[in-house]
Write a protein that holds these residues in place. Structure first.
Motif, PDB file in Angstrom:
ATOM      1  N   ASP A 136     -82.540  55.439 -97.272  1.00 53.89           N
ATOM      2  CA  ASP A 136     -83.223  54.455 -98.123  1.00 53.89           C
ATOM      3  C   ASP A 136     -84.704  54.737 -98.353  1.00 53.89           C
ATOM      4  O   ASP A 136     -85.387  53.970 -99.002  1.00 53.89           O
ATOM      5  N   GLY A 137     -85.213  55.826 -97.806  1.00 53.70           N
ATOM      6  CA  GLY A 137     -86.605  56.194 -98.019  1.00 53.70           C
ATOM      7  C   GLY A 137     -87.615  55.412 -97.201  1.00 53.70           C
ATOM      8  O   GLY A 137     -88.813  55.578 -97.370  1.00 53.70           O
ATOM      9  N   SER A 138     -87.124  54.548 -96.295  1.00 56.32           N
ATOM     10  CA  SER A 138     -88.055  53.742 -95.497  1.00 56.32           C
ATOM     11  C   SER A 138     -88.737  54.605 -94.432  1.00 56.32           C
ATOM     12  O   SER A 138     -88.167  55.578 -93.940  1.00 56.32           O
ATOM     13  N   CYS A 139     -89.955  54.231 -94.092  1.00 55.07           N
ATOM     14  CA  CYS A 139     -90.717  54.935 -93.071  1.00 55.07           C
ATOM     15  C   CYS A 139     -90.131  54.612 -91.698  1.00 55.07           C
ATOM     16  O   CYS A 139     -89.865  53.457 -91.380  1.00 55.07           O
ATOM     17  N   ILE A 140     -89.919  55.637 -90.895  1.00 53.69           N
ATOM     18  CA  ILE A 140     -89.414  55.456 -89.532  1.00 53.69           C
ATOM     19  C   ILE A 140     -90.632  55.496 -88.613  1.00 53.69           C
ATOM     20  O   ILE A 140     -91.230  56.545 -88.396  1.00 53.69           O
ATOM     21  N   THR A 141     -91.013  54.348 -88.087  1.00 53.04           N
ATOM     22  CA  THR A 141     -92.269  54.250 -87.335  1.00 53.04           C
ATOM     23  C   THR A 141     -92.104  54.440 -85.829  1.00 53.04           C
ATOM     24  O   THR A 141     -93.094  54.652 -85.137  1.00 53.04           O
TER      25      THR A 141
ATOM     26  N   GLY B 113     -83.440  62.438 -91.844  1.00 51.40           N
ATOM     27  CA  GLY B 113     -84.723  62.106 -92.436  1.00 51.40           C
ATOM     28  C   GLY B 113     -85.504  63.338 -92.836  1.00 51.40           C
ATOM     29  O   GLY B 113     -85.023  64.458 -92.747  1.00 51.40           O
TER      30      GLY B 113
ATOM     31  N   GLN C  21     -80.802  58.995 -87.399  1.00 54.13           N
ATOM     32  CA  GLN C  21     -80.620  59.079 -88.840  1.00 54.13           C
ATOM     33  C   GLN C  21     -81.171  60.378 -89.388  1.00 54.13           C
ATOM     34  O   GLN C  21     -82.044  60.991 -88.782  1.00 54.13           O
TER      35      GLN C  21
ATOM     36  N   TYR D 287     -89.435  59.767 -92.790  1.00 48.04           N
ATOM     37  CA  TYR D 287     -88.770  58.842 -93.705  1.00 48.04           C
ATOM     38  C   TYR D 287     -87.270  59.031 -93.641  1.00 48.04           C
ATOM     39  O   TYR D 287     -86.780  60.146 -93.475  1.00 48.04           O
ATOM     40  N   ALA D 288     -86.529  57.949 -93.798  1.00 46.42           N
ATOM     41  CA  ALA D 288     -85.067  57.978 -93.756  1.00 46.42           C
ATOM     42  C   ALA D 288     -84.507  58.518 -95.062  1.00 46.42           C
ATOM     43  O   ALA D 288     -84.964  58.136 -96.138  1.00 46.42           O
TER      44      ALA D 288
END
Length: 61
Positions: free
Chosen positions: A42-47, A28, A26, A38-39
């Motif tokens: 959607d702004g989610s954290c990619i851990t 980021g 993705q 972060y993506a």
């Protein structure tokens, strides 16, 4: 074909292609203060990041 431009016109920030351990790829960005990724979608954290590839564009739209 793009016309040649001065080097300063091409100094765009790089985008990141983030590779996750779950097989997802993705676009980021990385937080410069924490180093977390972060993506863009959607702004989610990619851990579970296992690698990144910088992507440089000549123009933005």
């Amino acid at each position: 074909m793009m016309p040649d431009r001065p080097a300063s016109a091409l100094d765009l920030p790089c985008a990141l292609v983030v590779l996750g351990a779950d097989g997802r790829v993705q676009f980021g960005w990385q937080n410069p203060e924490t180093g977390a990724y972060y993506a863009e979608a959607d702004g989610s954290c990619i851990t579970d990041v296992i690698g990144i590839v910088e992507w440089h564009g000549r123009t933005i739209h």
